[in-house]
Design an enzyme around this catalytic site. Structure first.
Site, PDB file in Angstrom:
ATOM      1  N   GLU A 140      -7.855  56.388 -13.203  1.00 17.08           N
ATOM      2  CA  GLU A 140      -7.164  55.247 -13.931  1.00 17.08           C
ATOM      3  C   GLU A 140      -8.196  53.970 -13.668  1.00 17.08           C
ATOM      4  O   GLU A 140      -7.784  52.806 -13.338  1.00 17.08           O
ATOM      5  CB  GLU A 140      -5.774  54.904 -13.080  1.00 17.08           C
ATOM      6  CG  GLU A 140      -4.925  55.975 -13.178  1.00 17.08           C
ATOM      7  CD  GLU A 140      -3.571  55.703 -12.679  1.00 17.08           C
ATOM      8  OE1 GLU A 140      -3.448  54.836 -11.876  1.00 17.08           O
ATOM      9  OE2 GLU A 140      -2.700  56.236 -12.844  1.00 17.08           O
ATOM     10  N   GLU A 181      -0.893  63.032 -13.172  1.00 14.32           N
ATOM     11  CA  GLU A 181       0.270  62.453 -12.264  1.00 14.32           C
ATOM     12  C   GLU A 181       1.330  62.251 -13.153  1.00 14.32           C
ATOM     13  O   GLU A 181       1.534  61.963 -14.374  1.00 14.32           O
ATOM     14  CB  GLU A 181      -0.318  61.274 -11.948  1.00 14.32           C
ATOM     15  CG  GLU A 181      -1.271  61.173 -10.674  1.00 14.32           C
ATOM     16  CD  GLU A 181      -1.696  60.001 -10.284  1.00 14.32           C
ATOM     17  OE1 GLU A 181      -0.715  59.069 -10.268  1.00 14.32           O
ATOM     18  OE2 GLU A 181      -2.942  59.870  -9.909  1.00 14.32           O
TER      19      GLU A 181
HETATM   20  C1  BG6 Z   1      -0.706  55.869  -9.874  1.00 13.68           C
HETATM   21  C2  BG6 Z   1      -1.838  56.067  -8.797  1.00 13.68           C
HETATM   22  O1  BG6 Z   1      -1.344  54.887 -10.651  1.00 13.68           O
HETATM   23  O2  BG6 Z   1       0.386  55.654  -9.352  1.00 13.68           O
HETATM   24  C3  BG6 Z   1      -1.474  56.710  -7.542  1.00 13.68           C
HETATM   25  O3  BG6 Z   1      -2.982  56.970  -9.491  1.00 13.68           O
HETATM   26  C4  BG6 Z   1      -0.162  56.036  -7.062  1.00 13.68           C
HETATM   27  O4  BG6 Z   1      -2.392  56.644  -6.572  1.00 13.68           O
HETATM   28  C5  BG6 Z   1       0.935  56.289  -8.253  1.00 13.68           C
HETATM   29  O5  BG6 Z   1       0.316  56.494  -5.922  1.00 13.68           O
HETATM   30  C6  BG6 Z   1       2.327  55.869  -7.866  1.00 13.68           C
HETATM   31  O6  BG6 Z   1       2.271  54.436  -7.575  1.00 13.68           O
HETATM   32  P1  BG6 Z   1       2.676  53.754  -6.439  1.00 13.68           P
HETATM   33  O7  BG6 Z   1       2.475  52.467  -6.240  1.00 13.68           O
HETATM   34  O8  BG6 Z   1       4.179  53.999  -6.208  1.00 13.68           O
HETATM   35  O9  BG6 Z   1       2.090  54.650  -5.042  1.00 13.68           O
END
Ligand code: BG6
Length: 471
Positions: free
Chosen positions: A164, A371
């Site tokens: 990202e 993700e």
């Molecule tokens: C993504 C990242 O943007 O979001 C992860 O690549 C991150 O590292 C995930 O954990 C969820 O975001 P958060 O802030 O809820 O952990």
């Protein structure tokens, strides 16, 4: 309903080094920007010192991946475990650790899918030259990537460069960007972004040169932006929000040059980065093999006119760094057609179908979701269960959207949700959990770090076993 998942569709799960590993300074690992930032909050929430303690539980965790039936495990290597100060000596203990992980995955026929950099720049490079602000950082990164390709490339064929970049570059603390003058600050940000593009291109080329059959791509933070109304200005604002926050980055990775609107913005605002003559050839020669996307939610905007006090291109103050508004372009609004998660993300499986279609139609590269998931404060019951139906619902609807996209003709490699086990949320520690497996710890109490399979684990196991038929 027909089951349209191809036979070779990969079902996976994901993580990242600083969020799962712990062992933050063990066996020679150097401190990273992610460690540094998480330590600032150590008195309030979990930090990266122990995280999910994968560093000591890796065998057990990979056994769980095998039990789940994973085809692919997407994880990241900590640059500072391999080269503790970022550009100096290689740390054999770091190489040994990832060798053990990779070999165990392969012993279960789980494909290791490695991200080289997930928010954890070696802190020594920040001290040396403020990290990505220096062109040297791009070459230090290429060298690190080459060390990984040399040591792991005989077994690891799938790689992602930066996680990202498009989102990371907007978050000041991840970039170590503390300049107080707003114009200077944006200029440094644009230069850092450019050096990361250069590093990306150098690394894509190195992978193709060093790894026979090696495949490499980017991982973007993806979204769809909807116009708040059907007014043409609002439609334009939605496009611009999407383009400024994601598409310019994908275009740069794919074509090696900024798209027109972005170049115009950089020039107009006097933000255009310093470049060297050789860069054009490097940027244009780097051809990605796939696009990986992380997808959580969508956004909605209406047009935000500029005026004398708020010239075009100025960010609205007081906004969160990721979803900021910009005068002359867009203002983020709440989409009343969508439900939001406990933490405010607007949940939107249809948006995933839209984004998959868009990327496929534009770039014609196979897509993989690296993700997607729901962060919630799960509860462990007295009989040691986690009834996370809300997560199952979320995943089910997103998997259906992928199936729809495949029926639309999109070429999909796989789906790798976030996350395999509970891990350190980037902002909410262990209060916000994404895992298929519960880690028995809280923010301030490490307890016994026991692994407890959630309901979603059992559900996803069936999904994998039936190749997406049993949803
Ligand atoms: C993504 C990242 O943007 O979001 C992860 O690549 C991150 O590292 C995930 O954990 C969820 O975001 P958060 O802030 O809820 O952990």
């Amino acid at each position: 309903m027909s089951n349209t998942f191809p036979k070779d569709f990969w079902w996976g799960a994901s993580s990242s080094a600083f969020q799962i590993e712990g062992g933050w300074d063990e066996d020679g690992k150097g401190m990273t920007v992610a460690d540094f930032n998480s330590f600032k909050r150590s008195d309030k929430q979990a930090d990266s010192k122990v995280a999910s303690d994968f560093y000591h539980h890796w065998e057990e965790d990979i056994d769980l991946m095998h039990e789940l039936g994973l085809h692919v495990y997407r994880f990241s290597i900590a640059w500072a475990r391999i080269i503790p100060d970022g550009d100096g000596e290689v740390n054999q203990a770091g190489i040994d650790f990832y060798n053990k992980v990779i070999d165990r995955l392969l012993s279960y026929n789980i494909i290791p899918f490695i991200t080289l950099y997930h928010f954890d720049l070696p802190y020594a490079l920040v001290e040396k030259y403020n990290g990505w602000e220096a062109r040297d950082c791009a070459y230090a990164f290429e060298r690190y990537a080459r060390v990984c390709f040399e040591n792991f490339g005989d077994r690891v064929k799938y790689w992602q460069v930066h996680n990202e970049q498009n989102l990371m570059v907007r978050v000041d603390e991840r970039m170590n960007l503390y300049e107080t003058d707003p114009v200077k600050k944006e200029k440094i940000r644009a230069q850092m972004d450019y050096h990361m593009f250069l590093a990306h291109a150098l690394t894509v080329n190195a992978c193709h040169e060093m790894i026979p059959e090696g495949k490499i791509g980017c991982a973007v933070s993806s979204t769809v932006t909807y116009p708040m109304t059907n007014k043409p200005e609002d439609v334009w604002s939605a496009r611009m929000n999407n383009q400024f926050k994601t598409d310019y980055c994908l275009d740069m990775h794919a074509y090696g040059e900024y798209p027109g609107y972005y170049k115009a913005y950089l020039l107009e605002q006097d933000l255009y980065p310093k470049t060297e003559v050789e860069d054009e050839a490097i940027l244009k020669s780097a051809k990605m093999d796939f696009i990986a996307l992380n997808y959580y939610r969508t956004l909605t905007t209406h047009y935000l006119p500029a005026d004398e006090a708020h010239p075009k291109g100025l960010r609205q103050e007081g906004m969160n760094e990721v979803d900021y508004d910009m005068y002359g372009y867009w203002k983020i609004e709440k989409n009343t057609n969508l439900e939001a998660s406990e933490y405010g993300a607007q949940i939107d499986p249809v948006g995933l179908r839209i984004v998959l279609n868009e990327y496929w139609n534009k770039y014609r590269l196979p897509l993989i979701i690296t993700e997607n998931g729901l962060g919630m404060a799960d509860t462990l019951t007295e009989d040691e269960k986690v009834h996370d139906d809300y997560r199952i619902d979320y995943m089910r609807e997103h998997i259906k959207a992928i199936r729809d996209a495949i029926e639309d003709g999109v070429e999909m490699m796989g789906y790798s949700p976030w996350s395999i086990v509970d891990l350190l949320s980037s902002h909410q520690g262990f209060r916000k959990r994404y895992g298929l497996v519960y880690i028995n710890r809280t923010d301030m109490d490490l307890k016994d770090l026991r692994r407890i399979k959630k309901d979603s684990f059992y559900w996803y196991k069936e999904v994998i076993a039936s190749n997406g038929e049993k949803l």
